[in-house]
Design a protein around this motif. Structure first.
Motif, mmCIF file in Angstrom:
data_model
loop_
_atom_site.group_PDB
_atom_site.id
_atom_site.type_symbol
_atom_site.label_atom_id
_atom_site.label_comp_id
_atom_site.label_asym_id
_atom_site.label_seq_id
_atom_site.Cartn_x
_atom_site.Cartn_y
_atom_site.Cartn_z
ATOM 1 N N GLU A 120 0.849 -1.182 0.000
ATOM 2 C CA GLU A 120 0.000 0.000 0.000
ATOM 3 C C GLU A 120 0.890 1.239 0.000
ATOM 4 O O GLU A 120 2.062 1.174 0.385
ATOM 5 C CB GLU A 120 -0.938 0.034 1.212
ATOM 6 C CG GLU A 120 -2.071 -0.973 1.155
ATOM 7 C CD GLU A 120 -3.085 -0.677 0.070
ATOM 8 O OE1 GLU A 120 -3.085 0.470 -0.447
ATOM 9 O OE2 GLU A 120 -3.863 -1.568 -0.275
ATOM 10 N N LYS A 146 -8.473 9.475 5.646
ATOM 11 C CA LYS A 146 -9.161 8.287 6.151
ATOM 12 C C LYS A 146 -8.528 7.013 5.606
ATOM 13 O O LYS A 146 -8.407 6.011 6.318
ATOM 14 C CB LYS A 146 -10.640 8.354 5.787
ATOM 15 C CG LYS A 146 -11.399 9.444 6.522
ATOM 16 C CD LYS A 146 -12.880 9.409 6.178
ATOM 17 C CE LYS A 146 -13.635 10.490 6.945
ATOM 18 N NZ LYS A 146 -15.079 10.490 6.618
ATOM 19 N N LYS A 147 -8.119 7.043 4.340
ATOM 20 C CA LYS A 147 -7.469 5.871 3.769
ATOM 21 C C LYS A 147 -6.089 5.660 4.384
ATOM 22 O O LYS A 147 -5.645 4.518 4.582
ATOM 23 C CB LYS A 147 -7.349 6.027 2.257
ATOM 24 C CG LYS A 147 -6.808 4.784 1.558
ATOM 25 C CD LYS A 147 -6.802 4.923 0.054
ATOM 26 C CE LYS A 147 -6.278 3.655 -0.596
ATOM 27 N NZ LYS A 147 -6.242 3.773 -2.075
ATOM 28 N N ARG A 160 -6.644 3.864 7.640
ATOM 29 C CA ARG A 160 -6.961 2.446 7.422
ATOM 30 C C ARG A 160 -5.722 1.668 6.994
ATOM 31 O O ARG A 160 -5.511 0.525 7.421
ATOM 32 C CB ARG A 160 -8.051 2.313 6.362
ATOM 33 C CG ARG A 160 -9.423 2.794 6.803
ATOM 34 C CD ARG A 160 -10.498 2.281 5.869
ATOM 35 N NE ARG A 160 -10.270 2.701 4.500
ATOM 36 C CZ ARG A 160 -10.775 3.796 3.949
ATOM 37 N NH1 ARG A 160 -11.556 4.593 4.672
ATOM 38 N NH2 ARG A 160 -10.537 4.098 2.684
ATOM 39 N N THR A 161 -4.897 2.290 6.154
ATOM 40 C CA THR A 161 -3.669 1.619 5.703
ATOM 41 C C THR A 161 -2.719 1.371 6.873
ATOM 42 O O THR A 161 -2.134 0.288 6.990
ATOM 43 C CB THR A 161 -2.978 2.474 4.627
ATOM 44 O OG1 THR A 161 -3.867 2.640 3.509
ATOM 45 C CG2 THR A 161 -1.698 1.819 4.149
ATOM 46 N N ASP A 185 -3.493 1.083 10.068
ATOM 47 C CA ASP A 185 -4.052 0.049 10.942
ATOM 48 C C ASP A 185 -3.852 -1.339 10.345
ATOM 49 O O ASP A 185 -3.517 -2.292 11.067
ATOM 50 C CB ASP A 185 -5.543 0.313 11.180
ATOM 51 C CG ASP A 185 -5.783 1.575 11.993
ATOM 52 O OD1 ASP A 185 -4.849 2.001 12.701
ATOM 53 O OD2 ASP A 185 -6.894 2.137 11.909
ATOM 54 N N SER A 186 -4.038 -1.478 9.042
ATOM 55 C CA SER A 186 -3.847 -2.779 8.393
ATOM 56 C C SER A 186 -2.387 -3.200 8.423
ATOM 57 O O SER A 186 -2.066 -4.377 8.624
ATOM 58 C CB SER A 186 -4.350 -2.721 6.943
ATOM 59 O OG SER A 186 -5.723 -2.407 6.892
#
Length: 549
Positions: free
Chosen positions: A361, A370-371, A374-375, A377-378
């Motif tokens: 990513e 926001k992305k 999320r990136t 956290d993943s």
């Protein structure tokens, strides 16, 4: 009157006599079935009667249960060691020590051992320390100890923090707030984050409805709220400026100056300033914002050398991609961050990894906020193998178990090199830093060596590592198609100001149809105005007396 009543009784009595008899017979033949209650079901509680079970039984069990033993320092024994400072020796509040015990922090790092005795006594600090030294925990422990020991009993207005922490990037703000919540989980302390790229109205509502103890913010969005008097900084007791040199490079210092003017004078607040380098500009700012500050410096080689193995491969720019792919397969890289200087390089590398079926990513400044969250956290959860990032987005990434950091291009500033390799080899673990030096960026090596105070191990890769591996055969639908964010657009909405000055990201984006309609309207206006007589006032030349005044 009695005659009339008897008359109606005779009429209605005769017509309804049959039905009443039938109803009576039915009632006698089929009596109403009574509902039977199961044997295991208890009868409803009546007034003055107590259940043997239920709440009364639970209260009885609670009374019989032995009281829960309160946590004490005896449950966290740490034997003294020569040359090391224990957290037990700092006389911290018990709730704070409980959280430190959960994190298994036994001894202070060098920056913590040198700063905490002074900051806990209320002194200002100017610290030179890179990422990974424990400086975040140093100023968080100082803030939490002061907030816990000195609770404010009077009612405070919402949006009025007691401590303010300013950091240059969103990721660093989020990480600082996460560390703060871990250290304050046994204390009644409320922490809030303020940064751009998120919903403006939601942040505004949260500020107006909550009591705030600690605020962690980026300068831009914080100054916006302060100017609108949504946030009141007149009661700030402790102020922290983290990575001051980075904020100086990013042009945030004018905003920081305005924020500091909104806080109490430096004589009435405690100021902690941390920077990776103490340049003359940073030193001048520190002298203006602090009062009799104690200067603490941690040498960079204490961070970079002890826990990180460094390797520099001398390679041409054309062979970098082949070397990168071979290293990922032959070095058994499990989780890594690949750093690049430009956003275009990050997207090009992501497309290369997609072609070879490598999970990755992108984390750069043009990715919506926001992305990005999320990136991150993943990636922290181990769902992503590689993270391709720039320096601005990569600042503040704290990931446990990161074994490799790869510098696809060497950074322009030696300080960024230390920040990059500081992503690995954290918390007492070891890591590996691999850098590519080509004809375009090899000239940065002497400056990095001077900054570190040591030579970097440079070598040339094996010839077979410079051969481009064959890409696996994949169907067209299996290759991921990435859409690069367009420059100049945040992509996140989130209340950022656009060119129009509104908080909707600059308004609706015009498409080709809008442009065509605008051109047609302009042509119609020209034709409409072509027949009108235009009256022009004579232009006043320079030196005309009528121009005076």
């Amino acid at each position: 009157m009695k005659v009339i009543i008897d008359f109606f009784k005779g009429i209605f009595g005769q017509s309804g006599s049959g039905s009443s008899q039938v109803t009576a017979e039915k009632t006698v033949e089929k009596p109403r079935r009574q509902r039977q209650r199961p044997e295991n079901r208890q009868r409803p509680k009546r007034d003055g009667e107590k259940h043997k079970g239920g709440r009364e039984k639970q209260r009885q069990r609670d009374r019989e249960r032995p009281p829960k033993k309160a946590w004490s320092l005896d449950q966290f024994p740490v034997e003294p060691e020569e040359g090391k400072t224990r957290f037990h020796d700092l006389d911290l509040p018990l709730s704070l020590m409980h959280a430190i015990a959960d994190l298994d922090f036994k001894f202070c790092t060098p920056i913590q051992a040198e700063t905490l005795p002074g900051t806990l006594a209320g002194k200002d600090i100017t610290g030179r320390a890179q990422t990974g030294t424990g400086k975040t925990a140093a100023f968080l422990i100082t803030i939490l100890a002061k907030v816990i020991r000195n609770p404010i009993k009077k009612k405070r207005a919402n949006g009025t923090p007691r401590a303010l922490i300013i950091a240059p990037t969103r990721e660093l703000v989020i990480q600082i707030a996460k560390d703060c919540r871990e250290l304050s989980k046994y204390a009644h302390v409320r922490t809030i984050t303020i940064f751009g790229g998120m919903d403006y109205r939601k942040q505004k509502e949260k500020l107006s409805k909550q009591r705030i103890d600690i605020m962690v913010a980026t300068p831009g969005r914080l100054l916006d709220f302060v100017s609108q008097k949504i946030i009141n900084l007149r009661e700030v007791e402790v102020m922290v400026i983290d990575e001051a040199d980075r904020m100086l490079d990013m042009g945030f210092i004018p905003a920081v100056r305005k924020i500091i003017r909104s806080t109490p004078p430096k004589e009435k607040r405690q100021t902690l300033l941390f920077s990776a380098t103490l340049t003359p500009e940073v030193t001048d700012l520190a002298s203006r914002w602090t009062r009799d500050a104690v200067s603490v410096e941690i040498e960079p080689e204490q961070v970079a050398v002890d826990s990180v193995e460094q390797i520099v491969y001398i390679v041409t720019y054309e062979d970098k991609k082949a070397l990168l792919l071979n290293l990922l397969s032959k070095k058994d890289v499990q989780r890594a961050i690949v750093f690049a200087n430009r956003r275009d390089d990050t997207w090009a590398l992501a497309e290369l990894f997609d072609k070879y079926g490598i999970d990755c990513e992108v984390l750069s400044g043009d990715v919506p906020q926001k992305k990005r969250l999320r990136t991150l956290d993943s990636f922290k959860a181990g769902k992503i193998r590689l993270l391709v990032a720039t320096d601005v987005a990569g600042r503040g990434i704290h990931v446990d178990g990161l074994d490799h950091v790869i510098n696809y291009t060497l950074p322009y500033d030696p300080e960024d090199y230390v920040h990059r390799i500081g992503r690995t080899g954290r918390a007492g673990k070891t890591g590996t830093s691999i850098s590519f030096a080509s004809e375009e960026d090899a000239f940065q090596i002497p400056a990095i060596e001077e900054f570190l105070g040591q030579k970097l191990p440079c070598t040339t890769p094996e010839d077979e590592w410079l051969e481009m591996p064959e890409a696996p055969e994949r169907k067209p639908g299996e290759i991921r198609e990435r859409r690069r964010p367009q420059r100049g657009r945040s992509g996140s909405g989130g209340g950022q100001r656009g060119r129009s000055g509104s908080r909707n990201g600059g308004g609706r984006r015009r498409n080709s149809g809008d442009r065509q309609r605008n051109d047609n309207n302009k042509n119609q206006n020209r034709q409409r105005n072509s027949g009108k007589k235009k009256s022009h006032k004579p232009r006043k030349e320079e030196g005309d007396p009528s121009n005076a005044g």
